[in-house]
Design a protein around this motif. Structure first.
Motif, short mmCIF file in Angstrom:
data_model
loop_
_atom_site.label_atom_id
_atom_site.label_comp_id
_atom_site.label_asym_id
_atom_site.label_seq_id
_atom_site.Cartn_x
_atom_site.Cartn_y
_atom_site.Cartn_z
N ILE A 93 -29.44 -32.92 -0.98
CA ILE A 93 -29.59 -34.33 -1.36
C ILE A 93 -28.47 -35.16 -0.77
O ILE A 93 -28.69 -36.27 -0.26
CB ILE A 93 -29.62 -34.46 -2.90
N TYR A 94 -27.26 -34.63 -0.80
CA TYR A 94 -26.09 -35.36 -0.29
C TYR A 94 -26.21 -35.64 1.21
O TYR A 94 -26.05 -36.78 1.66
CB TYR A 94 -24.83 -34.56 -0.60
N ILE A 95 -26.49 -34.61 2.00
CA ILE A 95 -26.51 -34.81 3.46
C ILE A 95 -27.77 -35.54 3.92
O ILE A 95 -27.83 -35.99 5.07
CB ILE A 95 -26.38 -33.47 4.21
N SER A 96 -28.78 -35.67 3.04
CA SER A 96 -29.99 -36.39 3.43
C SER A 96 -29.70 -37.89 3.62
O SER A 96 -30.52 -38.60 4.21
CB SER A 96 -31.10 -36.20 2.40
N PHE A 97 -28.58 -38.37 3.10
CA PHE A 97 -28.21 -39.77 3.26
C PHE A 97 -27.33 -40.01 4.49
O PHE A 97 -26.81 -41.10 4.68
CB PHE A 97 -27.48 -40.26 2.01
N TYR A 98 -27.19 -38.98 5.33
CA TYR A 98 -26.34 -39.09 6.52
C TYR A 98 -27.15 -38.80 7.78
O TYR A 98 -28.15 -38.06 7.75
CB TYR A 98 -25.17 -38.11 6.44
N ASP A 99 -26.69 -39.37 8.86
CA ASP A 99 -27.24 -39.05 10.18
C ASP A 99 -26.36 -37.96 10.76
O ASP A 99 -25.24 -38.22 11.19
CB ASP A 99 -27.23 -40.29 11.07
N ILE A 100 -26.87 -36.71 10.74
CA ILE A 100 -26.11 -35.56 11.22
C ILE A 100 -26.91 -34.87 12.30
O ILE A 100 -28.04 -34.43 12.06
CB ILE A 100 -25.81 -34.56 10.08
N LYS A 101 -26.35 -34.79 13.48
CA LYS A 101 -27.03 -34.15 14.60
C LYS A 101 -26.35 -32.83 14.90
O LYS A 101 -25.14 -32.70 14.81
CB LYS A 101 -27.03 -35.06 15.82
N LEU A 102 -27.17 -31.85 15.27
CA LEU A 102 -26.66 -30.50 15.48
C LEU A 102 -25.66 -30.45 16.63
O LEU A 102 -24.70 -29.68 16.59
CB LEU A 102 -27.83 -29.55 15.76
N TYR A 103 -25.86 -31.29 17.66
CA TYR A 103 -24.98 -31.25 18.81
C TYR A 103 -23.67 -32.01 18.57
O TYR A 103 -22.75 -31.94 19.38
CB TYR A 103 -25.68 -31.80 20.05
N SER A 104 -23.59 -32.75 17.44
CA SER A 104 -22.33 -33.42 17.07
C SER A 104 -22.14 -33.24 15.57
O SER A 104 -22.15 -34.20 14.80
CB SER A 104 -22.38 -34.90 17.45
N ILE A 105 -21.99 -31.99 15.19
CA ILE A 105 -22.04 -31.60 13.79
C ILE A 105 -20.94 -32.25 12.96
O ILE A 105 -21.10 -32.47 11.75
CB ILE A 105 -21.96 -30.06 13.68
N PHE A 106 -19.81 -32.60 13.56
CA PHE A 106 -18.70 -33.18 12.80
C PHE A 106 -18.71 -34.70 12.80
O PHE A 106 -17.83 -35.32 12.21
CB PHE A 106 -17.37 -32.67 13.37
N ASN A 107 -19.70 -35.29 13.43
CA ASN A 107 -19.79 -36.75 13.49
C ASN A 107 -20.88 -37.21 12.52
O ASN A 107 -22.05 -37.35 12.88
CB ASN A 107 -20.10 -37.20 14.92
N TRP A 108 -20.49 -37.46 11.28
CA TRP A 108 -21.41 -37.87 10.24
C TRP A 108 -21.42 -39.39 10.12
O TRP A 108 -20.37 -40.03 10.18
CB TRP A 108 -21.02 -37.29 8.89
N LYS A 109 -22.62 -39.93 9.93
CA LYS A 109 -22.74 -41.38 9.76
C LYS A 109 -23.63 -41.66 8.54
O LYS A 109 -24.78 -41.23 8.49
CB LYS A 109 -23.36 -42.01 11.01
N PHE A 110 -23.06 -42.38 7.58
CA PHE A 110 -23.83 -42.70 6.37
C PHE A 110 -24.90 -43.74 6.70
O PHE A 110 -24.61 -44.81 7.24
CB PHE A 110 -22.91 -43.23 5.28
N ILE A 111 -26.17 -43.42 6.36
CA ILE A 111 -27.28 -44.34 6.68
C ILE A 111 -28.13 -44.63 5.44
O ILE A 111 -29.21 -45.23 5.57
CB ILE A 111 -28.16 -43.77 7.80
N GLY A 112 -27.70 -44.22 4.27
CA GLY A 112 -28.46 -44.50 3.05
C GLY A 112 -29.80 -43.79 3.04
O GLY A 112 -29.89 -42.59 3.28
N ILE A 113 -30.85 -44.55 2.77
CA ILE A 113 -32.20 -43.97 2.65
C ILE A 113 -33.00 -44.10 3.95
O ILE A 113 -34.23 -43.96 3.94
CB ILE A 113 -32.98 -44.62 1.50
N ASP A 114 -32.31 -44.32 5.06
CA ASP A 114 -33.02 -44.50 6.34
C ASP A 114 -33.83 -43.27 6.72
O ASP A 114 -34.91 -43.39 7.32
CB ASP A 114 -32.03 -44.84 7.45
N ASN A 115 -33.31 -42.08 6.42
CA ASN A 115 -34.07 -40.86 6.74
C ASN A 115 -35.40 -40.83 6.00
O ASN A 115 -36.43 -40.43 6.56
CB ASN A 115 -33.25 -39.62 6.39
N TYR A 116 -35.39 -41.24 4.75
CA TYR A 116 -36.61 -41.24 3.95
C TYR A 116 -37.59 -42.32 4.45
O TYR A 116 -38.81 -42.10 4.47
CB TYR A 116 -36.28 -41.47 2.47
N ILE A 117 -37.06 -43.46 4.85
CA ILE A 117 -37.92 -44.51 5.40
C ILE A 117 -38.56 -44.04 6.70
O ILE A 117 -39.75 -44.27 6.95
CB ILE A 117 -37.10 -45.80 5.63
#
Length: 293
Positions: free
Chosen positions: A37-61
């Motif tokens: 649930i926590y990481i679902s609110f972040y933009d996390i890409k496998l090729y830049s695993i340490f570069n997290w960007k908070f995007i709220g509910i954008d993934n669900y949208i």
């Protein structure tokens, strides 16, 4: 009257004994849900695993606008509905048949029926993949024996139905185990009394068997529904969600989004939706069974 230290320790001992089990459950089951649930609110890409960007509910949208995600849920009534119905009805039929027929060697038949439960899902999937082979598969071999033309079982038009059939065969054993336990819990004297009163087979099944099996039916439906929603190995080995997304289901798309497309946050958001759906169906089953009691 105040409790002595010895009595207090004796009363608290059971709670201390279950602390390791509760801790293990929290770590293995609860923590992954909270983390997803926590990481679902972040933009996390496998090729830049340490570069997290908070995007709220954008993934669900984005999931609501994703045509492949929507297609995977459109396949769900066929795959999940067909699998649950097939597993439940076949498991009930086999358990009822073995319970009703007085023959020697029932244990042998039970062992045969339980065979899919003992096998690895990957082994089962590869076995069905071989049977579905258009040239060397057993399915087309038997069709040709009957004078019929072979079928491309894993083609775009049939892939989803073929996966459903294979999943029914795999999951029926679980249903059979639960229903067998249910039939074993029913006293034979109930059937004998009903038979003396003139009740037929159908009447005995409706008025004795089904009411007594309700708790087992509830557990059965919950387990096979959750297992089917979360099925991964069967579909992945048979078709990988293809061809052309013809057999794509949410569990496969979740894996592909997270580990093949490298969108970990996006895949986590889909896992949260799957968890919510499983929880919803569990609550519906509980309420429906309790309402019928």
């Amino acid at each position: 009257m105040e409790l002595s230290i010895k009595e207090l320790a004796s009363n608290l001992l059971p709670y201390f004994l279950i602390i390791p089990a509760i801790t293990l459950i929290m770590f293995v089951m609860v923590y992954p849900v909270i983390w997803s649930i926590y990481i679902s609110f972040y933009d996390i890409k496998l090729y830049s695993i340490f570069n997290w960007k908070f995007i709220g509910i954008d993934n669900y949208i984005e999931l609501l606008r994703d045509p492949i995600h929507i297609l995977s849920w459109l396949h769900t009534p066929v795959f999940v509905g067909g699998s649950v119905a097939g597993q439940f009805l076949l498991g009930m039929f086999m358990a009822a048949a073995l319970n009703a027929i007085a023959i020697r060697g029932k244990e042998i038949f039970r062992a045969i029926f339980l065979l899919p439960y003992a096998l690895s899902g990957v082994i089962i999937a590869y076995s069905w993949r071989f049977m579905y082979d258009p040239y060397m598969g057993l399915a087309n071999y038997f069709l040709r024996l009957l004078g019929l033309k072979g079928v491309a079982w894993l083609s775009k038009d049939l892939a989803l139905y073929s996966c459903t059939i294979a999943n029914i065969w795999r999951g029926t054993a679980t249903s059979f185990i639960i229903q067998t336990a249910g039939f074993a819990s029913i006293e034979r004297t109930l059937y004998e009394s009903a038979e003396i009163d003139g009740a037929g087979v159908i009447q005995r099944f409706i008025h004795i068997t089904l009411p007594m099996l309700k708790p087992f039916i509830l557990v059965n439906l919950i387990l096979i529904t959750m297992a089917t929603f979360n099925t991964f190995d069967m579909v992945y080995v048979l078709t990988g969600g293809g061809p052309l997304y013809a057999s794509m289901v949410p569990s496969i798309y979740m894996y592909k989004s997270a580990f093949e497309f490298g969108l970990l946050g996006y895949g986590a958001s889909l896992s949260v939706i799957l968890f919510a759906v499983n929880l919803t169906f569990t609550l519906i089953y509980l309420r429906s069974i309790r309402g019928g009691v």
